[in-house]
Write a protein that holds these residues in place. Structure first.
Motif, PDB file in Angstrom:
ATOM      1  N   UNK A   1      31.850  46.675  24.531  1.00 21.75           N
ATOM      2  CA  UNK A   1      32.946  45.722  24.654  1.00 21.75           C
ATOM      3  C   UNK A   1      34.003  45.962  23.577  1.00 21.75           C
ATOM      4  N   UNK A   2      33.535  46.214  22.343  1.00 24.67           N
ATOM      5  CA  UNK A   2      34.454  46.463  21.240  1.00 24.67           C
ATOM      6  C   UNK A   2      35.250  47.735  21.477  1.00 24.67           C
ATOM      7  N   UNK A   3      34.587  48.763  22.022  1.00 24.27           N
ATOM      8  CA  UNK A   3      35.284  50.025  22.282  1.00 24.27           C
ATOM      9  C   UNK A   3      36.368  49.836  23.339  1.00 24.27           C
ATOM     10  N   UNK A   4      36.103  49.010  24.345  1.00 25.99           N
ATOM     11  CA  UNK A   4      37.104  48.735  25.379  1.00 25.99           C
ATOM     12  C   UNK A   4      38.321  48.042  24.789  1.00 25.99           C
ATOM     13  N   UNK A   5      38.105  47.066  23.913  1.00 29.54           N
ATOM     14  CA  UNK A   5      39.213  46.352  23.289  1.00 29.54           C
ATOM     15  C   UNK A   5      40.030  47.291  22.411  1.00 29.54           C
ATOM     16  N   UNK A   6      39.353  48.217  21.724  1.00 24.87           N
ATOM     17  CA  UNK A   6      40.065  49.186  20.885  1.00 24.87           C
ATOM     18  C   UNK A   6      40.916  50.118  21.745  1.00 24.87           C
ATOM     19  N   UNK A   7      40.348  50.560  22.864  1.00 24.88           N
ATOM     20  CA  UNK A   7      41.096  51.424  23.787  1.00 24.88           C
ATOM     21  C   UNK A   7      42.311  50.681  24.330  1.00 24.88           C
ATOM     22  N   UNK A   8      42.144  49.392  24.618  1.00 27.47           N
ATOM     23  CA  UNK A   8      43.272  48.607  25.109  1.00 27.47           C
ATOM     24  C   UNK A   8      44.391  48.541  24.078  1.00 27.47           C
ATOM     25  N   UNK A   9      44.030  48.338  22.828  1.00 29.64           N
ATOM     26  CA  UNK A   9      45.048  48.251  21.778  1.00 29.64           C
ATOM     27  C   UNK A   9      45.805  49.569  21.642  1.00 29.64           C
ATOM     28  N   UNK A  10      45.086  50.687  21.699  1.00 31.98           N
ATOM     29  CA  UNK A  10      45.748  51.993  21.645  1.00 31.98           C
ATOM     30  C   UNK A  10      46.635  52.197  22.883  1.00 31.98           C
ATOM     31  N   UNK A  11      46.188  51.674  24.012  1.00 33.92           N
ATOM     32  CA  UNK A  11      46.972  51.810  25.240  1.00 33.92           C
ATOM     33  C   UNK A  11      48.255  50.984  25.141  1.00 33.92           C
ATOM     34  N   UNK A  12      48.173  49.802  24.543  1.00 34.52           N
ATOM     35  CA  UNK A  12      49.380  49.000  24.331  1.00 34.52           C
ATOM     36  C   UNK A  12      50.354  49.748  23.427  1.00 34.52           C
ATOM     37  N   UNK A  13      49.826  50.401  22.401  1.00 31.33           N
ATOM     38  CA  UNK A  13      50.677  51.193  21.503  1.00 31.33           C
ATOM     39  C   UNK A  13      51.309  52.357  22.262  1.00 31.33           C
ATOM     40  N   UNK A  14      50.538  52.982  23.126  1.00 31.11           N
ATOM     41  CA  UNK A  14      51.064  54.064  23.962  1.00 31.11           C
ATOM     42  C   UNK A  14      52.210  53.547  24.839  1.00 31.11           C
ATOM     43  N   UNK A  15      52.022  52.371  25.468  1.00 31.03           N
ATOM     44  CA  UNK A  15      53.072  51.799  26.314  1.00 31.03           C
ATOM     45  C   UNK A  15      54.328  51.516  25.497  1.00 31.03           C
ATOM     46  N   UNK A  16      54.147  51.074  24.263  1.00 31.99           N
ATOM     47  CA  UNK A  16      55.276  50.793  23.376  1.00 31.99           C
ATOM     48  C   UNK A  16      56.085  52.057  23.083  1.00 31.99           C
ATOM     49  N   UNK A  17      55.422  53.199  22.953  1.00 23.87           N
ATOM     50  CA  UNK A  17      56.116  54.432  22.554  1.00 23.87           C
ATOM     51  C   UNK A  17      56.773  55.174  23.718  1.00 23.87           C
ATOM     52  N   UNK A  18      56.456  54.825  24.956  1.00 25.69           N
ATOM     53  CA  UNK A  18      57.026  55.553  26.100  1.00 25.69           C
ATOM     54  C   UNK A  18      58.556  55.600  26.055  1.00 25.69           C
ATOM     55  N   UNK A  19      59.244  54.469  25.836  1.00 28.07           N
ATOM     56  CA  UNK A  19      60.712  54.538  25.805  1.00 28.07           C
ATOM     57  C   UNK A  19      61.265  55.161  24.529  1.00 28.07           C
ATOM     58  N   UNK A  20      60.446  55.209  23.484  1.00 28.34           N
ATOM     59  CA  UNK A  20      60.922  55.640  22.173  1.00 28.34           C
ATOM     60  C   UNK A  20      60.778  57.134  21.920  1.00 28.34           C
ATOM     61  N   UNK A  21      59.656  57.706  22.343  1.00 32.08           N
ATOM     62  CA  UNK A  21      59.397  59.098  21.990  1.00 32.08           C
ATOM     63  C   UNK A  21      58.381  59.728  22.928  1.00 32.08           C
ATOM     64  N   UNK A  22      58.812  60.756  23.650  1.00 34.95           N
ATOM     65  CA  UNK A  22      57.875  61.498  24.489  1.00 34.95           C
ATOM     66  C   UNK A  22      56.828  62.189  23.639  1.00 34.95           C
ATOM     67  N   UNK A  23      57.249  62.691  22.482  1.00 35.14           N
ATOM     68  CA  UNK A  23      56.342  63.390  21.572  1.00 35.14           C
ATOM     69  C   UNK A  23      55.185  62.480  21.158  1.00 35.14           C
TER      70      UNK A  23
END
Length: 393
Positions: A1-23
């Motif tokens: 369960x903890x690993x899923x929540x951590x993956x979600x947080x990283x995924x939210x960060x990924x979504x945040x960076x899509x408009x900012x930087x492809x790199x």
């Protein structure tokens, strides 16, 4: 369960960076995919891929197209561009059942990234203008070049933010204060006018028409009235801006229409095999060869694509590729219709409209954004029972 929540947080960060930087976003996506595979929750990932059979079909067509391509390195680069189509089912599979809360959190992360990207673009434009007195710094390519983004993709992002913001405000599906949402919507609309064009105009009109139609058919509330006032003001602004552009740049509009017609014709005529196309990665080579043989050296020198997603896919992979693309476009909208969820149709309007005038999956930013929305909504609707009433999601 903890690993899923951590993956979600990283995924939210990924979504945040899509408009900012492809790199940054592509590397974060790789990290999230690797973390998802390490957890070995293969059953959930497998179920996600079953739901994403349309993605597997499209990737299979691209792989098949490598069999007769003459430019293998370009073919593999094309597959690399489409990496996110395969990555999304893996990551979303780790989410388990996608909930409305998950959709809202991802939208907030992505929307915040869009706003930050716009602020960066505006600050840079003011700096450039203060040094050069060139007002072009506030428009199109010059505006978005600081973050390495194409204005077309920024327009996609802004239309999505406007659509979701209006929808959540109309149906009271957000805990954010109404004044804050209004400010974000006005700012996003203003930025869209700086980055968008006639295609953005048409996309917004379709979306605005939905809210006006709903307002005439449903019981009215203060929130709905507030949204209709905003939509009405935006429509008036759209027509004023469009009229100004028409009278000031009529020759440019005529030239652009002629160019696109020529590009579409070239994509049709450059394909020697209607069923299978020229091969994955050979579409640019085939187009440039056609340009040079038919006196269109300007297009060849600029390395123009067909400016039509459907025709570009038809050129590369023929009718089988075109059918696969139509399926991958239509599937989330069909599921939204089956569940009587209008937002799942509204968010894909821009892809349909832009697909007539742009190759929106020609770059990583376009592919990853489409893959994100397509797989999120496909997974969300697939877990629901078909609805029998027209209601918000």
């Amino acid at each position: 369960m903890k690993s899923t929540e951590l993956i979600k947080k990283f995924f939210y960060l990924f979504a945040f960076t899509i408009p900012l930087s492809s790199f940054a976003s592509v590397r974060l996506l790789v990290v999230v995919v690797a973390a998802s595979l390490i957890t070995r929750d293969y059953r959930s990932i497998g179920l996600s891929f079953v739901r994403s059979w349309d993605v597997l079909l499209y990737i299979a067509v691209l792989l098949l197209g490598l069999a007769w391509t003459t430019d293998m390195p370009s073919g593999f680069r094309t597959l690399e561009t489409y990496f996110s189509l395969l990555a999304m089912p893996i990551v979303i599979g780790r989410f388990g059942i996608i909930t409305q809360k998950d959709l809202n959190n991802i939208f907030k992360s992505f929307g915040l990234g869009v706003i930050v990207a716009c602020i960066v673009c505006l600050v840079n434009a003011f700096i450039v203008y203060s040094k050069t007195s060139d007002a072009n710094a506030f428009f199109y390519y010059e505006l978005t070049s600081v973050i390495g983004s194409h204005p077309t993709y920024m327009a996609y992002f802004l239309i999505y933010v406007i659509t979701i913001g209006l929808y959540q405000l109309y149906y009271r599906e957000t805990e954010l204060p109404r004044p804050l949402i209004a400010v974000v919507l006005v700012f996003s609309f203003a930025m869209l006018m700086l980055t968008g064009g006639s295609t953005a105009f048409i996309s917004l009109l379709l979306i605005f028409s939905f809210f006006i139609l709903k307002f005439t058919l449903e019981d009215r509330s203060s929130n709905k009235q507030f949204v209709i006032v905003m939509v009405s003001l935006m429509i008036i602004s759209l027509f004023i801006i469009n009229t100004f552009d028409f009278w000031q740049t009529s020759e440019t509009v005529k030239s652009d229409y002629w160019e696109r017609s020529s590009l579409w014709e070239a994509a049709l005529r450059a394909n020697p095999n209607a069923l299978f196309g020229v091969g994955t990665g050979d579409d640019k080579l085939a187009l440039n060869d056609y340009y040079m043989k038919h006196g269109l050296e300007k297009f060849a020198n600029e390395n123009y694509n067909s400016h039509n997603q459907l025709l570009q896919v038809y050129l590369a992979t023929g009718i089988i590729g075109l059918l696969a693309l139509i399926i991958i476009l239509a599937k989330p909208m069909y599921l939204a219709l089956r569940n009587q969820s209008p937002i799942g149709i509204l968010v894909f309007f821009p892809f349909v409209i832009y697909g007539m005038n742009e190759v929106f999956m020609g770059r990583y930013q376009g592919v990853v954004f489409f893959a994100l929305l397509s797989q999120l909504y496909t997974s969300y609707y697939s877990s629901l029972q078909p609805s029998v009433s027209f209601k918000s999601t």
